[in-house]
Design a protein around this motif. Structure first.
Motif, PDB file in Angstrom:
ATOM      1  N   GLY A 143       0.813  -1.208   0.000  1.00  0.00           N
ATOM      2  CA  GLY A 143       0.000   0.000   0.000  1.00  0.00           C
ATOM      3  C   GLY A 143       0.847   1.259   0.000  1.00  0.00           C
ATOM      4  N   GLY A 180       2.121   1.852  -3.354  1.00  0.00           N
ATOM      5  CA  GLY A 180       1.058   2.409  -4.188  1.00  0.00           C
ATOM      6  C   GLY A 180       0.883   3.900  -3.954  1.00  0.00           C
ATOM      7  N   ARG A 232       1.983   5.821  -7.416  1.00  0.00           N
ATOM      8  CA  ARG A 232       0.894   6.191  -8.315  1.00  0.00           C
ATOM      9  C   ARG A 232       0.603   7.676  -8.211  1.00  0.00           C
ATOM     10  N   SER A 244      -4.815   2.689  -2.168  1.00  0.00           N
ATOM     11  CA  SER A 244      -3.632   2.234  -1.442  1.00  0.00           C
ATOM     12  C   SER A 244      -3.734   2.584   0.038  1.00  0.00           C
ATOM     13  N   THR A 261      -3.141  -7.862  -3.934  1.00  0.00           N
ATOM     14  CA  THR A 261      -2.755  -6.493  -3.584  1.00  0.00           C
ATOM     15  C   THR A 261      -1.670  -5.982  -4.520  1.00  0.00           C
ATOM     16  N   VAL A 266      -3.390  -4.882  -7.492  1.00  0.00           N
ATOM     17  CA  VAL A 266      -4.071  -3.593  -7.294  1.00  0.00           C
ATOM     18  C   VAL A 266      -3.104  -2.446  -7.548  1.00  0.00           C
ATOM     19  N   VAL A 267      -1.896  -2.568  -7.009  1.00  0.00           N
ATOM     20  CA  VAL A 267      -0.959  -1.453  -7.103  1.00  0.00           C
ATOM     21  C   VAL A 267      -0.469  -1.276  -8.536  1.00  0.00           C
ATOM     22  N   LEU A 314      -8.822  -5.570  -5.580  1.00  0.00           N
ATOM     23  CA  LEU A 314      -8.871  -5.154  -4.178  1.00  0.00           C
ATOM     24  C   LEU A 314      -9.995  -5.868  -3.440  1.00  0.00           C
TER      25      LEU A 314
END
Lengths: 130, 176
Positions: free
Chosen positions: A20, A23, A27, A36, B16, B19-20, B32
């Protein structure tokens, strides 16, 4: 009963949190940044539950000693026997509430940014510097 | 139950990661949701059936629906039709579907094999969680309700000013 070590659960939580964080840092679309942040909050809640279930293994002795020292009131004994087991999940509940509040305000800001700046690029708001 | 934990952990990390790295927001949302479902399975294995249910309902249900609504609102016009035709190709949804199938197999295994299996610690019943929430943590519950109220008012305020400014510029400034 087969037991999962605390380390594996915390490693999983740390890996999810790191993904996360990557991310958020990598991003530039603000929708992905919000996603994230959700991943990171979820990983933190998972760490709370893992720590709660690990702490629970030692709690029966504490609860037993507390019940042995103070066996008088039934309400107090009920609290002492139930409270140490659910702490991590209570914290997960609070993290869940906070994530819901955060995402509602964040998505309202995303809609507002889309109507004013015309894009979802986080760098489009860099005019506010200074 | 250990294997269930490790398979779910692998699914969570894999989805995950997807997702990123996705470029399309809807693809990232699908992955997600899979990740949140996998974390829900992990929470159930760790002895929290109530928080697993809350994870599915609140995270994978409500919060993801909010994201879907925002994506719907932001994609008005011809571009949405073209993108929808592009999104419905099998290469886009086969990955989340496969991962969700593995999670469903785990669910069937849990329900068929050991109904109350817990991998570590003891299972916290919803009654114990509720007694703890409304016992020593009642102040935290009140603060959570205040936080949700503040979020409600804040989201309403931000959304209302956006719509009024889109309709009429001077009208929005007057109402402010």
């Amino acid at each position: 009963m087969a037991s999962i070590s605390v380390e594996s659960g915390l490693i999983l939580s740390a890996v999810l949190f790191g993904l996360g964080l990557i991310g958020v840092l990598a991003r530039r679309n603000i929708l992905f940044i919000l996603l994230s942040i959700e991943i990171m909050l979820n990983a933190a809640g998972l760490a709370f539950v893992v720590a709660g279930s690990a702490w629970q293994d030692e709690s029966p002795t504490v609860a037993a000693s507390a019940a042995a020292t103070e066996p008088t009131t039934s309400v107090g004994g009920y609290k002492e026997s139930t409270v140490p087991q659910a702490d991590g999940q209570v914290m997960f509940f609070f993290v869940l509430t906070m994530a819901a509040a955060e995402v509602s305000v964040g998505l309202a800001l995303v809609l507002r940014m889309h109507s004013q700046a015309g894009s979802l690029d986080a760098d489009a708001l860099s005019r506010m510097r200074g | 139950m250990e294997t269930v934990f490790y398979i779910s952990a692998a699914i969570a990390v894999l989805s995950t990661l997807m997702v990123v790295t996705r470029r399309n927001a809807v693809h990232a949302l699908l992955y997600l949701i899979v990740s949140l479902l996998a974390v829900a399975v992990i929470l159930f294995v760790l002895g929290g059936p109530m928080v697993a249910v809350l994870e599915v309902i609140v995270y994978a249900g409500a919060i993801m629906v909010l994201f879907v609504f925002v994506i719907i609102v932001l994609n008005i016009g011809h571009e949405a039709v073209r993108q929808e035709r592009q999104w419905l190709r099998p290469g886009n949804w086969i990955g989340p579907a496969l991962l969700t199938g593995v999670l469903a197999a785990e669910l069937v295994y849990i329900l068929a094999g050991r109904a109350a299996g817990v991998a570590s610690g003891e299972q916290v019943s919803p009654a114990a969680l509720g007694a703890s929430l409304f016992g020593p943590y009642v102040l935290g519950v009140e603060m959570a309700s205040l936080l949700l109220l503040a979020a409600l008012v804040g989201a309403y305020h931000l959304g209302r000013r956006t719509t009024t400014r889109q309709e009429q510029g001077s009208d929005g400034i007057d109402k402010r």
